[in-house]
Write an enzyme that holds these catalytic residues in place. Sequence first.
Site, PDB file in Angstrom:
ATOM      1  N   PRO A   9      13.651   3.549  30.606  1.00 37.72           N
ATOM      2  CA  PRO A   9      13.363   2.663  29.864  1.00 37.72           C
ATOM      3  C   PRO A   9      12.977   2.081  28.522  1.00 37.72           C
ATOM      4  CG  PRO A   9      11.141   4.273  30.883  1.00 37.72           C
ATOM      5  CD  PRO A   9      13.487   4.648  31.149  1.00 37.72           C
ATOM      6  N   ASN A  10      12.751   0.696  27.976  1.00 38.18           N
ATOM      7  CA  ASN A  10      12.334   0.401  27.213  1.00 38.18           C
ATOM      8  C   ASN A  10      13.815   0.279  26.039  1.00 38.18           C
ATOM      9  OD1 ASN A  10       9.933  -0.929  27.803  1.00 38.18           O
ATOM     10  ND2 ASN A  10       9.876   0.776  27.925  1.00 38.18           N
ATOM     11  N   ARG A  17      13.476  -2.718  19.473  1.00 36.01           N
ATOM     12  CA  ARG A  17      12.243  -2.643  19.390  1.00 36.01           C
ATOM     13  C   ARG A  17      11.505  -1.341  18.089  1.00 36.01           C
ATOM     14  NH1 ARG A  17      12.205   2.757  23.592  1.00 36.01           N
ATOM     15  NH2 ARG A  17      10.013   2.850  23.643  1.00 36.01           N
ATOM     16  N   TYR A  22      12.582   3.777  16.080  1.00 40.47           N
ATOM     17  CA  TYR A  22      13.952   3.650  16.747  1.00 40.47           C
ATOM     18  C   TYR A  22      15.640   3.109  15.619  1.00 40.47           C
ATOM     19  CZ  TYR A  22      11.246   5.161  20.152  1.00 40.47           C
ATOM     20  OH  TYR A  22      10.013   5.460  21.175  1.00 40.47           O
ATOM     21  N   ASN A  73      18.557   9.914  28.036  1.00 41.52           N
ATOM     22  CA  ASN A  73      17.733   9.448  27.389  1.00 41.52           C
ATOM     23  C   ASN A  73      16.603   9.196  28.679  1.00 41.52           C
ATOM     24  OD1 ASN A  73      15.987   8.853  26.110  1.00 41.52           O
ATOM     25  ND2 ASN A  73      17.024   7.659  24.012  1.00 41.52           N
ATOM     26  N   ALA A  76      10.243   7.234  27.973  1.00 42.02           N
ATOM     27  CA  ALA A  76       9.210   7.404  28.092  1.00 42.02           C
ATOM     28  C   ALA A  76       9.332   8.390  29.716  1.00 42.02           C
ATOM     29  CB  ALA A  76       8.406   6.873  28.574  1.00 42.02           C
ATOM     30  N   HIS A  79       8.069  12.620  29.194  1.00 45.12           N
ATOM     31  CA  HIS A  79       6.972  13.450  28.940  1.00 45.12           C
ATOM     32  C   HIS A  79       6.127  12.732  30.722  1.00 45.12           C
ATOM     33  CE1 HIS A  79       8.213  12.582  25.683  1.00 45.12           C
ATOM     34  NE2 HIS A  79       8.761  11.857  25.427  1.00 45.12           N
ATOM     35  N   ASP A  86      12.510  16.539  38.374  1.00 44.11           N
ATOM     36  CA  ASP A  86      13.444  17.652  39.995  1.00 44.11           C
ATOM     37  C   ASP A  86      15.125  17.268  40.598  1.00 44.11           C
ATOM     38  OD1 ASP A  86      11.166  18.793  40.181  1.00 44.11           O
ATOM     39  OD2 ASP A  86      10.064  17.046  42.016  1.00 44.11           O
ATOM     40  N   GLU A  97      20.404  16.563  27.788  1.00 47.97           N
ATOM     41  CA  GLU A  97      18.986  15.402  27.722  1.00 47.97           C
ATOM     42  C   GLU A  97      19.113  15.317  25.885  1.00 47.97           C
ATOM     43  OE1 GLU A  97      15.350  17.578  27.613  1.00 47.97           O
ATOM     44  OE2 GLU A  97      14.112  15.881  26.234  1.00 47.97           O
ATOM     45  N   HIS A  99      17.303  12.571  22.749  1.00 44.74           N
ATOM     46  CA  HIS A  99      16.442  11.788  22.445  1.00 44.74           C
ATOM     47  C   HIS A  99      16.648  10.953  20.422  1.00 44.74           C
ATOM     48  CE1 HIS A  99      13.911  12.571  25.643  1.00 44.74           C
ATOM     49  NE2 HIS A  99      14.170  13.411  25.108  1.00 44.74           N
ATOM     50  N   ARG A 106       6.319  14.163  16.423  1.00 47.31           N
ATOM     51  CA  ARG A 106       5.513  12.850  17.322  1.00 47.31           C
ATOM     52  C   ARG A 106       3.922  12.331  17.733  1.00 47.31           C
ATOM     53  NH1 ARG A 106       9.388   7.998  19.431  1.00 47.31           N
ATOM     54  NH2 ARG A 106       7.761   6.534  19.096  1.00 47.31           N
ATOM     55  N   ARG A 110       4.622  13.040  23.522  1.00 48.35           N
ATOM     56  CA  ARG A 110       5.708  13.202  23.827  1.00 48.35           C
ATOM     57  C   ARG A 110       6.887  14.315  23.453  1.00 48.35           C
ATOM     58  NH1 ARG A 110       7.316   7.934  23.632  1.00 48.35           N
ATOM     59  NH2 ARG A 110       5.268   7.146  21.977  1.00 48.35           N
TER      60      ARG A 110
END
Length: 150
Positions: A9-10, A17, A22, A73, A76, A79, A86, A97, A99, A106, A110
Amino acid sequence: MQILIIHGPNLNLLGAREQGIYGKVSLQEIERDLAKLAKKEQVTLEFYQSNHEGEIVSKIQQAQRGCDGIVINPAAYTHTSVAIRDAIAAITIPVVEVHLSNIHAREDFRKESYVSPVARGVVFGFGPRSYQLGLLGLIKILKEGNHSNG
Ligand code: DQA
């Protein structure tokens, strides 16, 4: 070799953003650079972005058929999402993974990732390069045949 790149998301708002965290690079630019790298490495990429947890869960489940590995990635959901964790635990293809930001430098919330314990590897803090490093690491383990997560 077929690799799925999932953005949570985002991340569709990258470039606009929270630029201080970022940066100014858009998701399209990140994908363009990844596509160049994939061509060089002779692998095929599929890109997927969703703002919806269940859609990401379904995409991870589907990847088991036809994909050799995933770079994700989870944004949000990293977390918060037991469901994404799962789904990753349920599949046998390796998942890396990534980021953009250093999530340990941060806010405290997070610092916990539900995904890291079931990921094959984790890359964070290198901005858009986190994706490239994650992809290269994944290609390497796939070529070596060392596949399992966690
Ligand atoms: C992020 C870090 C997450 O904490 C955050 O919610 C994001 C982006 C990153 O790439 O740095 O949306 O995953």
